[in-house]
Write a protein that holds these residues in place. Structure first.
Motif, PDB file in Angstrom:
ATOM      1  N   SER A  34      -9.519   4.776  -2.667  1.00  0.00           N
ATOM      2  CA  SER A  34      -8.736   3.567  -2.419  1.00  0.00           C
ATOM      3  C   SER A  34      -7.678   3.409  -3.497  1.00  0.00           C
ATOM      4  CB  SER A  34      -9.657   2.336  -2.389  1.00  0.00           C
ATOM      5  OG  SER A  34     -10.280   2.155  -3.656  1.00  0.00           O
ATOM      6  N   ALA A  36      -3.856   0.689  -4.414  1.00  0.00           N
ATOM      7  CA  ALA A  36      -2.750  -0.086  -3.868  1.00  0.00           C
ATOM      8  C   ALA A  36      -1.735   0.828  -3.196  1.00  0.00           C
ATOM      9  CB  ALA A  36      -2.082  -0.877  -4.990  1.00  0.00           C
ATOM     10  N   SER A  37      -0.909   0.251  -2.334  1.00  0.00           N
ATOM     11  CA  SER A  37       0.172   1.017  -1.721  1.00  0.00           C
ATOM     12  C   SER A  37       1.084   1.577  -2.819  1.00  0.00           C
ATOM     13  CB  SER A  37       0.986   0.123  -0.788  1.00  0.00           C
ATOM     14  OG  SER A  37       0.198  -0.334   0.286  1.00  0.00           O
ATOM     15  N   LYS A  41      -2.187   7.869  -3.382  1.00  0.00           N
ATOM     16  CA  LYS A  41      -3.323   8.376  -2.604  1.00  0.00           C
ATOM     17  C   LYS A  41      -2.904   9.497  -1.654  1.00  0.00           C
ATOM     18  CE  LYS A  41      -4.308   4.420  -0.712  1.00  0.00           C
ATOM     19  NZ  LYS A  41      -3.119   3.692  -1.235  1.00  0.00           N
ATOM     20  N   GLU A 148      -6.103   7.461   5.941  1.00  0.00           N
ATOM     21  CA  GLU A 148      -5.967   6.223   6.713  1.00  0.00           C
ATOM     22  C   GLU A 148      -5.797   6.511   8.204  1.00  0.00           C
ATOM     23  OE1 GLU A 148      -4.224   2.791   4.943  1.00  0.00           O
ATOM     24  OE2 GLU A 148      -3.359   3.983   3.329  1.00  0.00           O
ATOM     25  N   SER A 151      -6.360   3.295  10.507  1.00  0.00           N
ATOM     26  CA  SER A 151      -5.845   1.990  10.096  1.00  0.00           C
ATOM     27  C   SER A 151      -5.028   1.304  11.189  1.00  0.00           C
ATOM     28  CB  SER A 151      -4.999   2.131   8.831  1.00  0.00           C
ATOM     29  OG  SER A 151      -3.878   2.958   9.068  1.00  0.00           O
ATOM     30  N   HIS A 181      -7.628   1.509   2.657  1.00  0.00           N
ATOM     31  CA  HIS A 181      -7.630   0.213   1.994  1.00  0.00           C
ATOM     32  C   HIS A 181      -8.845  -0.630   2.380  1.00  0.00           C
ATOM     33  CE1 HIS A 181      -3.250   1.125   1.634  1.00  0.00           C
ATOM     34  NE2 HIS A 181      -3.391   0.502   0.494  1.00  0.00           N
ATOM     35  N   ASP A 182      -9.511  -0.265   3.463  1.00  0.00           N
ATOM     36  CA  ASP A 182     -10.616  -1.053   3.993  1.00  0.00           C
ATOM     37  C   ASP A 182     -11.888  -0.761   3.197  1.00  0.00           C
ATOM     38  OD1 ASP A 182     -12.674  -2.206   5.478  1.00  0.00           O
ATOM     39  OD2 ASP A 182     -11.725  -1.761   7.406  1.00  0.00           O
ATOM     40  N   ARG A 195     -11.041   5.167  -7.170  1.00  0.00           N
ATOM     41  CA  ARG A 195      -9.831   4.375  -6.969  1.00  0.00           C
ATOM     42  C   ARG A 195      -8.697   4.921  -7.833  1.00  0.00           C
ATOM     43  NH1 ARG A 195      -8.337  -0.573  -5.078  1.00  0.00           N
ATOM     44  NH2 ARG A 195      -6.624  -1.620  -6.159  1.00  0.00           N
ATOM     45  N   GLU A 197      -5.320   4.109  -9.784  1.00  0.00           N
ATOM     46  CA  GLU A 197      -4.551   3.026 -10.390  1.00  0.00           C
ATOM     47  C   GLU A 197      -3.601   3.609 -11.425  1.00  0.00           C
ATOM     48  OE1 GLU A 197      -6.758  -0.213 -11.980  1.00  0.00           O
ATOM     49  OE2 GLU A 197      -7.859  -0.620 -10.124  1.00  0.00           O
TER      50      GLU A 197
END
Length: 205
Positions: A34, A36-37, A41, A148, A151, A181-182, A195, A197
């Motif tokens: 996962s 953020a946009s 990823k 995704e 999605s 993202h889910d 994740r 970041e």
């Protein structure tokens, strides 16, 4: 075992999109990714599948370098299936680009016989996604990067797609990296989650 070691990549001079990423994905494992946009990823997924070359770092499969020719053992399944097919090809040709799935395998993914004579624009996004996913399951493929892939699908189609993919993956002991993202979906599908970041990989709760 699929291993990414110290992967660094940037599209322009300056800050890297990926910074020193190291990741392991075992055969048969489902790993959730996962972030953020814009976190990188999809970029990482494309590096793992050989679509992008990192600035630094290496990829290894069972301790050896990944092949540069022929069918890649790591397949990237994109969020938007229209970008992964030739719009001028009928679905039969798209599906058989890498291998020839049996009628039973097509039925498992809900792919109707009538679809085979259609062109990609004549299918819905969910229908075309099933075609792209099944095409990515060619013999010799050992790992999947599911970026995704559900999605944009309704709940019923989403559940059916993941069930078919899980059955096929379990039968062949495929490792699957699920990008999304889910959080609830990742928790339900995956044994382990990480994740992204600021270009770095963190463990996820």
């Amino acid at each position: 075992m699929l291993e990414a070691c110290d992967i660094t990549l940037g599209y322009r001079r300056g800050e890297s999109v990926l910074r020193g990423i190291s990741l392991q994905l075992a055969a048969g494992e489902w790993l959730g990714l996962s972030g953020a946009s814009g976190a990188g990823k999809s970029t990482l997924g494309q590096v793992l599948a050989g679509h992008l070359a990192p600035r630094r770092g290496s990829l290894r499969l069972d301790g050896a370098a990944l092949p540069r020719r022929g069918l890649h053992p790591v397949q990237w399944l994109p969020q938007v299936p229209e970008l992964a097919v030739n719009p001028r090809w009928r679905i039969d040709r798209v599906l058989n680009e890498a291998w020839s799935p049996s009628a039973a395998q097509r039925r498992r993914f809900g792919i109707g016989d009538a679809w085979l004579e259609r062109y990609p624009h004549e299918l819905s996004g969910g229908e075309l996604q099933r075609v792209v996913v099944l095409r990515g399951l060619a013999p010799g493929v050992r790992y999947l990067i599911a970026d995704e892939i559900s999605s944009m699908l309704d709940a019923i189609t989403q559940a059916a797609l993941w069930q078919a993919l899980r059955e096929e993956a379990e039968a062949r002991n495929l490792g699957v990296l699920v990008i999304g993202h889910d959080a609830a979906l990742l928790q339900r599908l995956c044994q382990r989650r990480v994740r992204l970041e600021r270009g770095q990989l963190l463990a996820s709760s």
